[in-house]
Each structure stands twice: as C-alpha cells, then as structure tokens.
Design a protein around this motif. Structure first.
Motif, PDB file in Angstrom:
ATOM      1  N   ALA A 194      -6.370   8.213   0.337  1.00  0.00           N
ATOM      2  CA  ALA A 194      -4.944   8.419   0.056  1.00  0.00           C
ATOM      3  C   ALA A 194      -4.218   7.090  -0.119  1.00  0.00           C
ATOM      4  CB  ALA A 194      -4.292   9.232   1.171  1.00  0.00           C
ATOM      5  N   MET A 195      -4.764   6.015   0.470  1.00  0.00           N
ATOM      6  CA  MET A 195      -4.128   4.703   0.346  1.00  0.00           C
ATOM      7  C   MET A 195      -4.652   3.912  -0.842  1.00  0.00           C
ATOM      8  SD  MET A 195      -3.667   3.341   4.203  1.00  0.00           S
ATOM      9  CE  MET A 195      -5.398   3.335   4.507  1.00  0.00           C
ATOM     10  N   GLN A 235      -7.691  17.193  -5.441  1.00  0.00           N
ATOM     11  CA  GLN A 235      -6.413  16.520  -5.251  1.00  0.00           C
ATOM     12  C   GLN A 235      -6.592  15.251  -4.442  1.00  0.00           C
ATOM     13  OE1 GLN A 235      -3.473  19.228  -3.747  1.00  0.00           O
ATOM     14  NE2 GLN A 235      -3.557  20.519  -5.565  1.00  0.00           N
ATOM     15  N   ALA A 236      -7.437  15.324  -3.424  1.00  0.00           N
ATOM     16  CA  ALA A 236      -7.673  14.142  -2.601  1.00  0.00           C
ATOM     17  C   ALA A 236      -8.384  13.063  -3.410  1.00  0.00           C
ATOM     18  CB  ALA A 236      -8.489  14.500  -1.368  1.00  0.00           C
ATOM     19  N   TYR A 249     -10.769   4.626  11.462  1.00  0.00           N
ATOM     20  CA  TYR A 249     -11.785   5.453  10.808  1.00  0.00           C
ATOM     21  C   TYR A 249     -13.205   4.893  10.893  1.00  0.00           C
ATOM     22  CZ  TYR A 249      -8.606   8.908   8.761  1.00  0.00           C
ATOM     23  OH  TYR A 249      -7.722   9.927   8.584  1.00  0.00           O
ATOM     24  N   LYS A 255     -12.728  12.535   6.142  1.00  0.00           N
ATOM     25  CA  LYS A 255     -12.189  11.283   6.671  1.00  0.00           C
ATOM     26  C   LYS A 255     -12.088  10.241   5.552  1.00  0.00           C
ATOM     27  CE  LYS A 255     -14.386   8.714   9.418  1.00  0.00           C
ATOM     28  NZ  LYS A 255     -15.145   8.007  10.460  1.00  0.00           N
ATOM     29  N   ARG A 283      -8.750  17.294   6.749  1.00  0.00           N
ATOM     30  CA  ARG A 283      -9.526  18.228   7.564  1.00  0.00           C
ATOM     31  C   ARG A 283      -8.744  19.540   7.711  1.00  0.00           C
ATOM     32  NH1 ARG A 283     -13.308  18.257  11.388  1.00  0.00           N
ATOM     33  NH2 ARG A 283     -13.696  16.088  10.909  1.00  0.00           N
ATOM     34  N   ARG A 317       0.355  21.922   2.721  1.00  0.00           N
ATOM     35  CA  ARG A 317       1.066  20.674   2.985  1.00  0.00           C
ATOM     36  C   ARG A 317       2.473  20.957   3.473  1.00  0.00           C
ATOM     37  NH1 ARG A 317      -1.169  18.826  -1.756  1.00  0.00           N
ATOM     38  NH2 ARG A 317      -3.079  17.715  -1.258  1.00  0.00           N
ATOM     39  N   ARG A 326      -1.996  16.425  15.901  1.00  0.00           N
ATOM     40  CA  ARG A 326      -1.190  17.561  15.510  1.00  0.00           C
ATOM     41  C   ARG A 326      -1.886  18.807  16.004  1.00  0.00           C
ATOM     42  NH1 ARG A 326       1.819  17.119   9.893  1.00  0.00           N
ATOM     43  NH2 ARG A 326       1.721  14.889   9.508  1.00  0.00           N
ATOM     44  N   ASN A 367      -9.237  11.051   3.351  1.00  0.00           N
ATOM     45  CA  ASN A 367      -7.962  10.622   3.927  1.00  0.00           C
ATOM     46  C   ASN A 367      -7.714   9.153   3.630  1.00  0.00           C
ATOM     47  OD1 ASN A 367      -7.170  13.023   5.033  1.00  0.00           O
ATOM     48  ND2 ASN A 367      -7.880  12.548   7.102  1.00  0.00           N
ATOM     49  N   ALA A 368      -8.741   8.330   3.855  1.00  0.00           N
ATOM     50  CA  ALA A 368      -8.582   6.894   3.622  1.00  0.00           C
ATOM     51  C   ALA A 368      -8.258   6.629   2.157  1.00  0.00           C
ATOM     52  CB  ALA A 368      -9.851   6.153   4.025  1.00  0.00           C
ATOM     53  N   THR A 407       0.846  -1.177   0.000  1.00  0.00           N
ATOM     54  CA  THR A 407       0.000   0.000   0.000  1.00  0.00           C
ATOM     55  C   THR A 407       0.883   1.229   0.000  1.00  0.00           C
ATOM     56  OG1 THR A 407      -1.513  -1.228   1.367  1.00  0.00           O
ATOM     57  CG2 THR A 407      -1.888   1.114   1.215  1.00  0.00           C
ATOM     58  N   ASP A 408       0.592   2.130  -0.901  1.00  0.00           N
ATOM     59  CA  ASP A 408       1.333   3.385  -0.895  1.00  0.00           C
ATOM     60  C   ASP A 408       0.370   4.533  -0.717  1.00  0.00           C
ATOM     61  OD1 ASP A 408       3.958   4.194  -0.850  1.00  0.00           O
ATOM     62  OD2 ASP A 408       4.414   3.033  -2.650  1.00  0.00           O
ATOM     63  N   VAL A 409       0.811   5.576  -0.068  1.00  0.00           N
ATOM     64  CA  VAL A 409      -0.078   6.713   0.113  1.00  0.00           C
ATOM     65  C   VAL A 409       0.287   7.798  -0.889  1.00  0.00           C
ATOM     66  CG1 VAL A 409      -0.508   6.247   2.534  1.00  0.00           C
ATOM     67  CG2 VAL A 409       1.329   7.782   1.901  1.00  0.00           C
ATOM     68  N   ALA A 410      -0.724   8.554  -1.312  1.00  0.00           N
ATOM     69  CA  ALA A 410      -0.517   9.541  -2.358  1.00  0.00           C
ATOM     70  C   ALA A 410       0.090  10.832  -1.812  1.00  0.00           C
ATOM     71  CB  ALA A 410      -1.843   9.841  -3.053  1.00  0.00           C
ATOM     72  N   PHE A 411      -0.039  11.042  -0.511  1.00  0.00           N
ATOM     73  CA  PHE A 411       0.434  12.297   0.066  1.00  0.00           C
ATOM     74  C   PHE A 411       1.341  12.000   1.251  1.00  0.00           C
ATOM     75  CE2 PHE A 411      -3.777  13.140  -1.761  1.00  0.00           C
ATOM     76  CZ  PHE A 411      -3.419  14.094  -2.691  1.00  0.00           C
ATOM     77  N   PRO A 412       2.215  12.927   1.594  1.00  0.00           N
ATOM     78  CA  PRO A 412       3.096  12.681   2.737  1.00  0.00           C
ATOM     79  C   PRO A 412       2.320  12.632   4.053  1.00  0.00           C
ATOM     80  CG  PRO A 412       3.399  14.916   1.904  1.00  0.00           C
ATOM     81  CD  PRO A 412       2.521  14.207   0.935  1.00  0.00           C
ATOM     82  N   ARG A 417      -6.098  11.639  -5.929  1.00  0.00           N
ATOM     83  CA  ARG A 417      -4.886  11.180  -5.269  1.00  0.00           C
ATOM     84  C   ARG A 417      -3.654  11.782  -5.930  1.00  0.00           C
ATOM     85  NH1 ARG A 417      -3.863   5.531  -5.293  1.00  0.00           N
ATOM     86  NH2 ARG A 417      -2.901   5.870  -3.305  1.00  0.00           N
ATOM     87  N   ASN A 418      -3.715  13.042  -6.229  1.00  0.00           N
ATOM     88  CA  ASN A 418      -2.577  13.644  -6.909  1.00  0.00           C
ATOM     89  C   ASN A 418      -2.470  15.129  -6.583  1.00  0.00           C
ATOM     90  OD1 ASN A 418      -0.928  14.777  -9.135  1.00  0.00           O
ATOM     91  ND2 ASN A 418      -0.938  12.634  -9.706  1.00  0.00           N
ATOM     92  N   PRO A 419      -1.271  15.579  -6.182  1.00  0.00           N
ATOM     93  CA  PRO A 419      -1.131  16.966  -5.733  1.00  0.00           C
ATOM     94  C   PRO A 419      -1.018  17.986  -6.862  1.00  0.00           C
ATOM     95  CG  PRO A 419       0.947  15.841  -5.538  1.00  0.00           C
ATOM     96  CD  PRO A 419      -0.045  14.823  -6.013  1.00  0.00           C
ATOM     97  N   SER A 424      -0.717  16.575   5.600  1.00  0.00           N
ATOM     98  CA  SER A 424      -1.654  16.291   4.517  1.00  0.00           C
ATOM     99  C   SER A 424      -3.012  15.845   5.002  1.00  0.00           C
ATOM    100  CB  SER A 424      -1.086  15.193   3.614  1.00  0.00           C
ATOM    101  OG  SER A 424       0.139  15.594   3.089  1.00  0.00           O
ATOM    102  N   ASP A 425      -3.325  16.014   6.277  1.00  0.00           N
ATOM    103  CA  ASP A 425      -4.642  15.625   6.743  1.00  0.00           C
ATOM    104  C   ASP A 425      -5.681  16.514   6.071  1.00  0.00           C
ATOM    105  OD1 ASP A 425      -6.541  14.313   8.560  1.00  0.00           O
ATOM    106  OD2 ASP A 425      -6.758  16.332   9.367  1.00  0.00           O
ATOM    107  N   MET A 441      -5.833   5.558  10.466  1.00  0.00           N
ATOM    108  CA  MET A 441      -6.862   5.288   9.461  1.00  0.00           C
ATOM    109  C   MET A 441      -7.600   3.987   9.776  1.00  0.00           C
ATOM    110  SD  MET A 441      -5.208   6.345   5.883  1.00  0.00           S
ATOM    111  CE  MET A 441      -4.688   8.028   5.577  1.00  0.00           C
TER     112      MET A 441
END
Lengths: 256, 341
Positions: free
Chosen positions: B228-229, B84-85, A100, B222, B286, B278, B5, B225-226, A83-88, B88-90, B283-284, A97
């Motif tokens: 992102a994977m 972007q979310a 969640y 939320k 929210r 960011r 954070r 965020n999920a 699994t890779d994440v798209a953002f840091p 999945r690309n900035p 990158s959260d 997560m």
C-alpha cells in the motif's frame, strides 16, 4: 560498520556510480551531499540492495550479496522522500508495517512495544487513530520516521543496525527539518546505529553531519569532517556556483 | 493507544446475515421448498426411501446452486481484494483487467471448437480452457500497461483493459457466430452469467479452488499491506516483489477463471465487496480477505435470489443483476476518488 569497496553502478551506458570506496561508522551522522544526478540516491539504493552494482558491500563482515531481502529488512531501514498510502490506513497501522519483517501472521508483544515507543519518540502517538492520508506533510514524515525506526527498534547483540535516509527533508519546512535532525542527533548516541543520509541543504549538512561525503558525477570528491569537505573550492567544483562561507559563533554558514 | 482492531462484531453480523440469506436461497425459487422438505430430503437420501419431486429438486438443483453461489461470491470478492491491493487502487476488479472476458473467450473456444480438436480433460476441460484464457488476457493487460520503473499507471491499465476486453469479447462474438444453436446459447448465457448450470461438480471444483486460494492468499496479506505504501517501501520491508506479483496474479486468475468457467461472467462483485468492507472497518488486507469471503457469498446469494424471483418462474441472468447494482457503485467510486487519476 558499513564498508563499500569499488562500487560502480550504471543504467544502460550511463555510469551512475564509479568506483566508490568508503566506510560508514556507527555513532556518527554520515551525510551525502552533491549536485543533482551525482549519484546520491543511487548510492542509497545500492546499499539497500535495491539495484544491482559491481564491487562489494560489507555489513560488518557479511557481504551484502549473501544477505537475503528478508534478513536485510530486519536490521536495515530506509526512510524515503515521501510516502503515500493507496488505501485509508490508520497511523498505527502504518507504523506497524515497520514490524512486518519481524513477525509472520500477527504482531507479538515486542512488535507492539516497538510501535508504541517509536510513536512516542516522534510524538505521533496522539495521531495513532487518525487516517494517515489526512495528515499534513510534516506529520506524515514523522509517522514514517516512526515506522522506519520501529523496524530496527531493538538492538541486536553483536551487530549494528542501519538507518538510511533518502532525502527525507525535501518537503518539510525549516522547523520540521531542524526537529528532525535533532532527533537524529539523539539517535546517533546509540553506538550500534549506522546512519547514512542524503540531504540537499549544505548548511544543514555542515551543522548536523559528523562526516560528509561529497559526490560528483558518481565519484567521491571528498569525504571527512564538514570543514574539510565543504570548502569553497570543493563546492564550486561540484555545484558550479561560487559560495561565500562565513563563520558565525563556531558555525559555518554557506551562502551563494 | 489501541494497537489492534476488533473485528468480532463484523464477523458475527456477516455470518448471521449469510446464514439467513443462505436459508432463503434454499427455500425460494420457481418452486417453494418447505423447511421440513429440506430436512426430509437429507434423511430420505441416506435411507432408501423414495424422494419426492421437491426433495429431488432440492438435492440436485437448489442445494448445489446455493452452495456454488456462496463459493463464486467468495472467489470473485477475494479476487477483487487481491487485485486492488496489487494495483494499489480501489477501483480495479477482475472484470476490468481482462480476466473475466479472457476466461469467457477461452470457454467459448472450447464450446465451439473443443469437439473439433478432440481436446478433452474430463470435468477439468472447461475450467482449464477458461483459466488459460483468463490468465493470458490478464498477463497481456498487465504487461502492456506496465511502465518502465515498476509503476503501474491506472489509466493505462484501464485503457489496456478496455482494449483487451473488447478483443476477447469480439472473439466470443466470433465463436457464437460460428456456433450451432445449442453452443451459441451456452455462450450467450456465459456472457450474462448464470447459476442455473450449477451442479455438484461445480460445487466441488469451485470449492477446491476457493479453499486453496483462500489459504494461499492469507500468506500474502502482509506483503500486500506493505505494498500500500508503494513498491519501493515494500522492498525495504523485505517483500520479494516479483514473487508477490506472480503469486497474486496466479491466485486471482485461478479464482476468477474457475468460477467463470461454471457460471459465466459476473462483474462488479469484486469491486463492491472490498469497497463496502473498507467502509465498515478499515483497509487491512487480512480483514478484507476474510470479510470478502463472507460478504461476497452474502451479496451474490442476494443477487441470485433477485435473479430467481424478479421474473419467476423465469429467471434473470445473475450478471445482469450484479451489473445493475455494480455500475452505479463504480461510477460513485470514480467520482469520489478523483485523486487516483
């Protein structure tokens, strides 16, 4: 207990799974083996309601068709290949997560507890503040294992929790593979956890599996203890290659 | 091990900066408005005293413009975060996937042909035409670049975006070719983006869309965020992917189209703001969503100040300012994020 009754699934005219009936029990490591294209990953996807199927699947006595996505994710977790994440994201954010499904806006005390404990369990707590994408493949997979386990960290009274593993060891070295399987053996002792995993390595399967499901062309070739399933005859028939099976200090070694 | 954070500092700094910039955007412009005039205009408005010219400029032009600017900045930046979310690309932003140009085409259709077809829905007509155009273009880009199996290839997304943008812009060109002079000028201003048309109407409409979309989006962060994977992992975490995609696209299209309807095409805010956030703190989604409201409003107000002051008393279209800043940032991002391609 997870009970599959006459499960079939196809894409177009190609049958990926054909009339599979099998039950997986808690307190055991159930491993699925079989050649490429035998339907191993498809079976995991079907069990986690990701693709459509014919037949019935029962989580205890509840039909999977009557369980919503959201509810399912509260007691069933799936670890995939990589699994890779798209953002840091930070490591703890990735593990969080897993929680969640359990909170609506912000994590509560139990969620933080689960994340902490899962990270300790997989020894990734020292990486908590690292950027996930800078980790090595082995570290990433440990973080993901922590995430997936955080998802089903707490026992649910009167119900089982389900952990599915979809070829989680593919990109890991031998050392990581064994560490991983040993963690799994510790988890196995929790008697409310139903573990079903897909692995490629037959030696790993025979060493750590309590019951082995051998699939071939979408059908069950054999299901039972490793010595019963991983016979020279079964392996040759499924994988089309003749194995040599040795016994060494009570362990089975399969070579080709 | 800290499992949260603390964003308080970010919120405080951004809010103060926003307040300062907003104050200057009220005062500066072709006509300098004094602080005391700001107060007197408000008190005179409520009493029945006659308003001076400056006070009327402030109440009818400067104030609605400054507020519209905040709202548009927030809208576009939020849309950037959401897109972007989702993809999945900035490096995705509403301008790249057809939303803005589609909205521009819809609006120019209305400018030129609205009278012919007797199509009229009051103050909602223009936003409606722009929204429909933006929505259609975005959906077309999304569908055409969608691969079987649910993965969204970023290259095919961008290329499809280029094609659909080109089509929409040639549609806009066609409309301005057909248009009579005042219509043609509206269309041209539109493509460059300008806040000079801001009014209390635009404040209300964009404000409503910004506010509603913000609260809807808060419920999506939320799941985003999920995501992102990857889609598969998000599914395993109980996210209803189809519903998420439709919600995010709907919200984004409304945000961009309503803003674009009043101020025209303003690019790159949706790209720069999430990127800066960011860099500041993670990158959260929210955090990115709330931060994008503040930073988007802040940056667009700065850009509007620049647009007003650089050639004062004439004014630059704001889209030119944001593009001048945004293009270098975009190229920098492209070069840094090679692994996304």
């Amino acid at each position: 207990m997870l009970k599959l009754e006459n499960i079939s699934s196809s894409i177009g005219s190609k049958k990926l799974l054909d009339q599979i009936s099998v039950s997986f029990f808690p307190g055991k490591i159930n491993l699925i083996v079989g050649p490429n294209g035998s339907g191993k990953s498809t079976l995991i996807k079907v069990m986690s309601k990701q693709i459509s199927f014919d037949g019935n699947i029962f989580y205890e006595d509840v039909n999977l068709r009557n369980i919503s996505w959201r509810d399912l994710s509260k007691f069933r977790a799936v670890l995939s290949q990589h699994t890779d994440v798209a953002f840091p994201l930070k490591v703890w954010e990735v593990v969080m997560m897993g929680r969640y499904p359990h909170f609506t806006t912000s994590p509560g005390k139990p969620d933080e507890q689960a994340v902490r404990e899962a990270m300790h369990y997989f020894e990734v707590h020292s990486l908590a503040d690292r950027n996930y994408s800078t980790l090595s493949g082995g570290e990433k997979q440990r973080v993901n294992f922590a995430r997936v386990l955080a998802q089903i960290w707490f026992s649910i009274p009167g119900r089982c929790r389900y952990l599915f593993l979809d070829e989680p060891l593919t990109f890991l070295d031998v050392n990581f593979q064994y560490q991983f399987m040993k963690k799994l053996q510790l988890l196995e002792q929790k008697n409310d956890l139903v573990i079903v995993g897909v692995v490629h390595d037959l030696n790993l399967a025979s060493k750590f599996g309590d019951s082995i499901l051998l699939l071939n062309e979408g059908r069950v070739t054999s299901f039972g203890k490793p010595v019963e399933v991983l016979t020279a005859e079964n392996i040759e028939r499924s994988f089309k290659i003749k194995p040599f099976i040795f016994q060494h200090e009570g362990a089975m070694i399969i070579s080709f | 091990m800290q499992l949260n954070r603390n964003y308080t500092t970010v919120w405080i700094v951004l809010s103060i900066a926003l307040g300062v910039v907003f104050f200057f955007s009220l005062r500066l412009g072709a006509i300098l408005i004094g602080t005391e005039e700001i107060f007197s205009s408000v008190s005179n408005y409520f009493s029945s005293d006659a308003l001076t010219l400056n006070e009327r400029i402030f109440l009818n032009i400067r104030l609605p413009r400054a507020i519209t600017c905040l709202e548009v900045g927030a809208s576009l930046a939020m849309a950037g975060v959401l897109m972007q979310a989702l993809f999945r690309n900035p490096i995705v932003e509403p301008g790249l996937v057809g939303t803005s140009s589609g909205a521009a085409f819809g609006a120019s259709l209305y400018f030129v042909l609205g009278a012919t077809f007797q199509f009229n829905a009051g103050v909602w007509t223009l936003p409606l035409a722009a929204s429909v155009g933006g929505a259609l273009a975005t959906v077309v880009v999304f569908l055409l670049s969608h691969r079987k199996g649910g993965t969204q290839s970023i290259i095919s997304l961008l290329l499809t975006g280029i094609a659909v943008n080109a089509l929409c812009l040639s549609g806009v060109g066609m409309m301005s070719y057909l248009a009579r002079d005042p219509q043609a000028r509206s269309i041209t201003f539109w493509n460059l983006g300008t806040l000079s048309g801001a009014s209390w109407n635009s404040v209300l409409l964009i404000g409503a869309s910004t506010l509603i979309c913000f609260f809807v989006s808060l419920r999506l962060v939320k799941s985003l965020n999920a995501l992102a994977m990857g889609e598969e992992e998000a599914l395993y975490l109980g996210v209803n992917m189809n519903r998420l995609k439709i919600s995010v696209l709907t919200v984004t299209v409304i945000l961009v189209a309503v803003a674009t309807a009043f101020v025209g095409v303003i690019s790159f805010i949706g790209l720069i703001v999430p990127h800066l956030l960011r860099l500041i703190k993670g990158s959260d989604n929210r955090y990115l969503l709330i931060g994008s409201v503040l930073l988007g409003a802040l940056l667009l107000s700065l850009a509007d100040l620049a647009a007003r002051l650089l050639l004062a008393p004439a004014e630059l279209p704001i889209g030119i300012v944001t593009s001048a800043v945004g293009v270098p940032v975009f190229i920098l991002l492209l070069r840094r994020n090679r692994h996304y391609f």
